[in-house]
Design a protein around this motif. Structure first.
Motif, PDB file in Angstrom:
ATOM      1  N   VAL A  51       1.587  13.521 -24.970  1.00 21.97           N
ATOM      2  CA  VAL A  51       0.364  13.668 -24.170  1.00 21.97           C
ATOM      3  C   VAL A  51      -0.191  15.085 -24.181  1.00 21.97           C
ATOM      4  O   VAL A  51      -1.320  15.317 -24.602  1.00 21.97           O
ATOM      5  N   GLY A  52       0.603  16.040 -23.758  1.00 19.89           N
ATOM      6  CA  GLY A  52       0.142  17.428 -23.700  1.00 19.89           C
ATOM      7  C   GLY A  52       1.312  18.318 -23.315  1.00 19.89           C
ATOM      8  O   GLY A  52       2.259  17.864 -22.667  1.00 19.89           O
ATOM      9  N   ASN A  53       1.230  19.554 -23.686  1.00 17.66           N
ATOM     10  CA  ASN A  53       2.355  20.489 -23.512  1.00 17.66           C
ATOM     11  C   ASN A  53       2.338  21.084 -22.098  1.00 17.66           C
ATOM     12  O   ASN A  53       2.369  22.293 -21.909  1.00 17.66           O
ATOM     13  N   PHE A  54       2.291  20.209 -21.101  1.00 14.30           N
ATOM     14  CA  PHE A  54       2.072  20.652 -19.724  1.00 14.30           C
ATOM     15  C   PHE A  54       3.222  21.492 -19.179  1.00 14.30           C
ATOM     16  O   PHE A  54       4.390  21.184 -19.408  1.00 14.30           O
ATOM     17  N   THR A  55       2.864  22.510 -18.431  1.00 14.93           N
ATOM     18  CA  THR A  55       3.841  23.374 -17.773  1.00 14.93           C
ATOM     19  C   THR A  55       4.459  22.645 -16.585  1.00 14.93           C
ATOM     20  O   THR A  55       3.758  22.017 -15.795  1.00 14.93           O
ATOM     21  N   THR A  56       5.784  22.743 -16.459  1.00 16.10           N
ATOM     22  CA  THR A  56       6.446  22.103 -15.317  1.00 16.10           C
ATOM     23  C   THR A  56       6.626  23.098 -14.172  1.00 16.10           C
ATOM     24  O   THR A  56       6.488  24.314 -14.357  1.00 16.10           O
ATOM     25  N   LEU A  57       6.993  22.545 -13.034  1.00 25.04           N
ATOM     26  CA  LEU A  57       7.278  23.366 -11.851  1.00 25.04           C
ATOM     27  C   LEU A  57       8.363  24.419 -12.116  1.00 25.04           C
ATOM     28  O   LEU A  57       8.133  25.614 -11.916  1.00 25.04           O
ATOM     29  N   PRO A  58       9.557  24.015 -12.620  1.00 24.27           N
ATOM     30  CA  PRO A  58      10.550  25.059 -12.896  1.00 24.27           C
ATOM     31  C   PRO A  58      10.100  26.027 -13.990  1.00 24.27           C
ATOM     32  O   PRO A  58      10.375  27.225 -13.909  1.00 24.27           O
ATOM     33  N   GLN A  59       9.386  25.504 -14.985  1.00 29.19           N
ATOM     34  CA  GLN A  59       8.900  26.371 -16.073  1.00 29.19           C
ATOM     35  C   GLN A  59       7.966  27.443 -15.530  1.00 29.19           C
ATOM     36  O   GLN A  59       8.014  28.601 -15.964  1.00 29.19           O
ATOM     37  N   PHE A  60       7.129  27.073 -14.582  1.00 32.96           N
ATOM     38  CA  PHE A  60       6.223  28.046 -13.986  1.00 32.96           C
ATOM     39  C   PHE A  60       7.016  29.183 -13.342  1.00 32.96           C
ATOM     40  O   PHE A  60       6.681  30.364 -13.498  1.00 32.96           O
ATOM     41  N   PHE A  61       8.075  28.831 -12.630  1.00 34.05           N
ATOM     42  CA  PHE A  61       8.888  29.863 -11.993  1.00 34.05           C
ATOM     43  C   PHE A  61       9.643  30.685 -13.044  1.00 34.05           C
ATOM     44  O   PHE A  61       9.770  31.898 -12.909  1.00 34.05           O
ATOM     45  N   LYS A  62      10.122  30.021 -14.079  1.00 37.89           N
ATOM     46  CA  LYS A  62      10.809  30.719 -15.173  1.00 37.89           C
ATOM     47  C   LYS A  62       9.866  31.739 -15.806  1.00 37.89           C
ATOM     48  O   LYS A  62      10.232  32.898 -16.043  1.00 37.89           O
ATOM     49  N   ASP A  63       8.618  31.317 -16.067  1.00 39.65           N
ATOM     50  CA  ASP A  63       7.631  32.218 -16.668  1.00 39.65           C
ATOM     51  C   ASP A  63       7.279  33.378 -15.738  1.00 39.65           C
ATOM     52  O   ASP A  63       6.701  34.368 -16.173  1.00 39.65           O
ATOM     53  N   ASN A  64       7.597  33.231 -14.454  1.00 40.58           N
ATOM     54  CA  ASN A  64       7.316  34.304 -13.498  1.00 40.58           C
ATOM     55  C   ASN A  64       8.567  35.080 -13.117  1.00 40.58           C
ATOM     56  O   ASN A  64       8.662  35.633 -12.010  1.00 40.58           O
ATOM     57  N   GLY A  65       9.539  35.098 -14.014  1.00 43.11           N
ATOM     58  CA  GLY A  65      10.690  35.980 -13.823  1.00 43.11           C
ATOM     59  C   GLY A  65      11.855  35.376 -13.068  1.00 43.11           C
ATOM     60  O   GLY A  65      12.828  36.071 -12.764  1.00 43.11           O
ATOM     61  N   TYR A  66      11.804  34.095 -12.773  1.00 44.68           N
ATOM     62  CA  TYR A  66      12.906  33.453 -12.059  1.00 44.68           C
ATOM     63  C   TYR A  66      13.981  32.969 -13.035  1.00 44.68           C
ATOM     64  O   TYR A  66      13.689  32.607 -14.182  1.00 44.68           O
ATOM     65  N   GLU A  67      15.214  32.927 -12.534  1.00 46.55           N
ATOM     66  CA  GLU A  67      16.272  32.230 -13.243  1.00 46.55           C
ATOM     67  C   GLU A  67      16.217  30.776 -12.767  1.00 46.55           C
ATOM     68  O   GLU A  67      16.372  30.509 -11.576  1.00 46.55           O
ATOM     69  N   THR A  68      15.967  29.841 -13.673  1.00 40.86           N
ATOM     70  CA  THR A  68      15.830  28.441 -13.260  1.00 40.86           C
ATOM     71  C   THR A  68      17.009  27.633 -13.782  1.00 40.86           C
ATOM     72  O   THR A  68      17.449  27.812 -14.923  1.00 40.86           O
ATOM     73  N   TYR A  69      17.521  26.764 -12.929  1.00 40.85           N
ATOM     74  CA  TYR A  69      18.749  26.045 -13.285  1.00 40.85           C
ATOM     75  C   TYR A  69      18.719  24.647 -12.677  1.00 40.85           C
ATOM     76  O   TYR A  69      18.296  24.479 -11.536  1.00 40.85           O
ATOM     77  N   SER A  70      19.185  23.680 -13.451  1.00 38.03           N
ATOM     78  CA  SER A  70      19.190  22.280 -13.020  1.00 38.03           C
ATOM     79  C   SER A  70      20.617  21.761 -12.941  1.00 38.03           C
ATOM     80  O   SER A  70      21.375  21.879 -13.899  1.00 38.03           O
ATOM     81  N   ILE A  71      20.966  21.189 -11.796  1.00 37.90           N
ATOM     82  CA  ILE A  71      22.309  20.637 -11.606  1.00 37.90           C
ATOM     83  C   ILE A  71      22.187  19.168 -11.213  1.00 37.90           C
ATOM     84  O   ILE A  71      21.491  18.838 -10.252  1.00 37.90           O
ATOM     85  N   GLY A  72      22.854  18.281 -11.965  1.00 41.31           N
ATOM     86  CA  GLY A  72      22.832  16.853 -11.634  1.00 41.31           C
ATOM     87  C   GLY A  72      21.556  16.188 -12.131  1.00 41.31           C
ATOM     88  O   GLY A  72      20.984  16.570 -13.148  1.00 41.31           O
TER      89      GLY A  72
END
Ligand SMILES: *[C@@H]1O[C@H](CO)[C@@H](O)[C@H](O)[C@H]1NC(C)=O
Ligand SMILES: *[C@@H]1O[C@H](CO)[C@@H](O)[C@H](O)[C@H]1NC(C)=O
Ligand SMILES: *[C@@H]1O[C@H](CO)[C@@H](O)[C@H](O)[C@H]1NC(C)=O
Ligand SMILES: *[C@@H]1O[C@H](CO)[C@@H](O)[C@H](O)[C@H]1NC(C)=O
Length: 510
Positions: free
Chosen positions: A99-120
């Motif tokens: 569909v499209g290369n849409f930015t996700t919620l965690p990706q947005f935070f990652k792009d803004n200098g956050y360490e993003t991590y998914s558990i489970g």
């Protein structure tokens, strides 16, 4: 020192201060996702840790998923776009490739200098997140999956009647006797605690923790069963399909019937109902599993520095517990669509908000609460821009006095292959989808239109109707009496139809 040197130094000082301030004030984000947890706060079961969070934060009492199925709901929530915009109503489409290369919620935070991590379970695993949970786009490191999740359907449930180990729906277990001596959510909790306790990074984090229960099989440590005595469990208030409900709104809860303990009951397909005694047992076990997850949430929160963390708790969708004869998700009924939604953070007032809101609102809300950006545009029709919002920020409800703000409503949808319930009516694959049920919830009403859907052009034909439903929650919160033919409601029906259609047309190809 010349004037220009002086100004340059002033500018540098300003820049340093500004940079320092913006990193110093960045708050962590903890997103807690519970799988298949319906909105429980008004029922007999008390979830003490969720309740504590409610007492400290903004509690949205009318929050709705966009579709009562895991993958469409999660992708919608995490991209901030509706199932129509992602063209995902089943489990088999990854938006970036199709569909499209849409930015996700965690990706947005990652792009803004956050360490993003998914558990489970955060993204639904499999095709819909490209078998990677959308790593590396969304996450700074490989998502964590508890190793014992591979035993999820193993025959480990001690059956009361056969005395054998089976693949039951109801599955309280002795944890020590389970493979590895543990359960997936216990492993996820341990891993999350390690992450929170041992981080050395000075970067803020965006941590998403997805608990697997109370999703079926309802497998949980057996000691929780005693917390919900069966004689305290009430039956569903309207346990049978009401005569004026359109056939298309019914789903046959096939995956419930299939479990060993339920299959034995020979419930006739597709309209047979659960025996009374089993309705109570399922409700008891569901509540018990919810209290288990509540304990895990309490433990997790005890490791979080709440002074600089935004905590959000929600679920991917609700669950029917026998209301209108239905079980599980797979529908447009309120019990299947309504989810808990709680935001807690410094500066957020403790309050209940009754206005209907949507899971697509979470992305803009977290961006707003974190102060990272103020100018992300609203999406237009078939918007292919990488970052735009279909939902809206809920921050005004939390920090201002907007408790009864405006004319908000929530839109959800559910696909069907046919009017008459079939084996695949619960979760039809895209190529079999012929009908789409669009539903709007206002503060007082729920109104649903089941319309013809073209599964290759992604268009709907509002002139081909297969069912209409109107429920007045003021008098009928259980949605047991369909009022679409009642003359008194003619005007409200017309109004809701216009509102629903114009909103849906904004996002699909019509
Ligand atoms: C999609 O977005 C990601 C992250 O912004 C980028 O790395 C990637 O190259 C993009 N892919 C395409 C096909 O544009
Ligand atoms: C999804 O996975 C496939 C197979 O591994 C890969 O070829 C494709 O590039 C991936 N899509 C994206 C957007 O990374
Ligand atoms: C943090 O630093 C300690 C000591 O240097 C190290 O043992 C530990 O592995 C680090 N933790 C992480 C998560 O990197
Ligand atoms: C269910 O059907 C099976 C096979 O037809 C039969 O042996 C069994 O007694 C039935 N059980 C119930 C509870 O009716």
């Amino acid at each position: 020192m010349s004037l220009s040197q002086f100004l340059l130094i002033q500018l540098l000082i300003l820049l340093v201060c500004f940079t320092f301030q913006s990193t110093a004030t960045k708050k962590n984000v903890l997103l807690i996702l519970v799988d298949d947890l319906r909105h429980l706060s008004d029922e007999m079961v008390i979830l003490p840790n969720v309740k504590k969070l409610v007492n400290e934060g903004a509690n949205f009492k009318n929050a709705y998923t966009q579709q009562a199925l895991c993958a469409p709901s999660r992708n919608s929530m995490l991209t901030g776009r509706r199932p129509d915009s992602l063209r995902l109503y089943d489990f088999y489409n990854y938006w970036r490739d199709k569909v499209g290369n849409f930015t996700t919620l965690p990706q947005f935070f990652k792009d803004n200098g956050y360490e993003t991590y998914s558990i489970g379970k955060v993204f639904h695993p499999g095709i819909s997140s490209n078998f990677t949970d959308d790593y590396p786009y969304s996450w700074s490191q490989q998502p964590y999956h508890p190793p014992t999740e591979k035993y999820k359907d193993a025959a480990v449930c001690k059956d009361e009647e056969t005395k054998k180990l089976q693949s039951n729906l109801l599955c309280p277990v002795n944890v020590r006797h389970q493979p590895g001596g543990t359960l997936p959510d216990l492993q996820s909790l341990g891993h999350a605690v390690d992450f929170l306790s041992n981080r050395n990074s000075s970067r803020p984090f965006f941590l998403a923790v997805g608990f697997y229960k109370p999703h079926i099989p309802i497998k949980y440590p057996e000691e929780y069963l005693a917390r919900i005595p069966i004689n305290k469990v009430s039956p569903p208030r309207h346990p049978f399909m009401s005569p004026n409900t359109p056939l298309v709104s019914w789903h046959p809860w096939t995956d419930i019937r299939r479990r060993d303990d339920i299959a034995r009951l020979n419930i006739s397909f597709p309209f047979g109902t659960m025996p009374y005694e089993w309705s109570l047992k399922i409700r008891q076990n569901y509540y018990a599993a919810a209290t288990y997850v509540d304990d895990l949430i309490g433990e997790l929160l005890s490791y979080v520095d709440r002074r600089n963390t935004i905590v959000v708790l929600t679920s991917d969708h609700g669950w029917s517990l026998g209301e209108n004869g239905l079980w599980a998700k797979y529908s447009n009924f309120d019990v299947a669509l309504k989810v808990p939604l709680i935001f807690s953070a410094p500066g957020i007032h403790s309050r209940n908000i009754h206005t209907p809101v949507e899971l697509v609102d979470i992305f803009p809300t977290l961006v707003d609460l974190s102060g990272l950006s103020h100018n992300i545009p609203k999406c237009n029709k078939l918007d292919k821009s990488l970052l735009c919002f279909e939902g809206k920020s809920l921050k005004p409800f939390m920090v201002d006095d907007y408790t009864t703000f405006g004319s908000h409503f929530a839109i959800s949808q559910y696909p069907r292959p046919s009017v008459y319930p079939k084996k695949n009516s619960d979760k039809p694959r895209l190529k079999y989808i012929k009908i789409m049920g669009y539903s709007i919830k206002t503060k007082r009403f729920r109104y649903t239109e089941w319309v013809s859907f073209n599964n290759t052009l992604f268009t709907v034909d509002w002139n081909k109707l297969f069912g209409l439903e109107l429920y007045d929650h003021l008098t009928d919160p259980d949605e047991s009496n369909n009022l679409y033919l009642v003359h008194k409601y003619k005007n409200i029906k017309q109004y809701l139809s216009r509102l629903l259609r114009s909103h849906v047309n904004r996002y699909n190809t019509n």
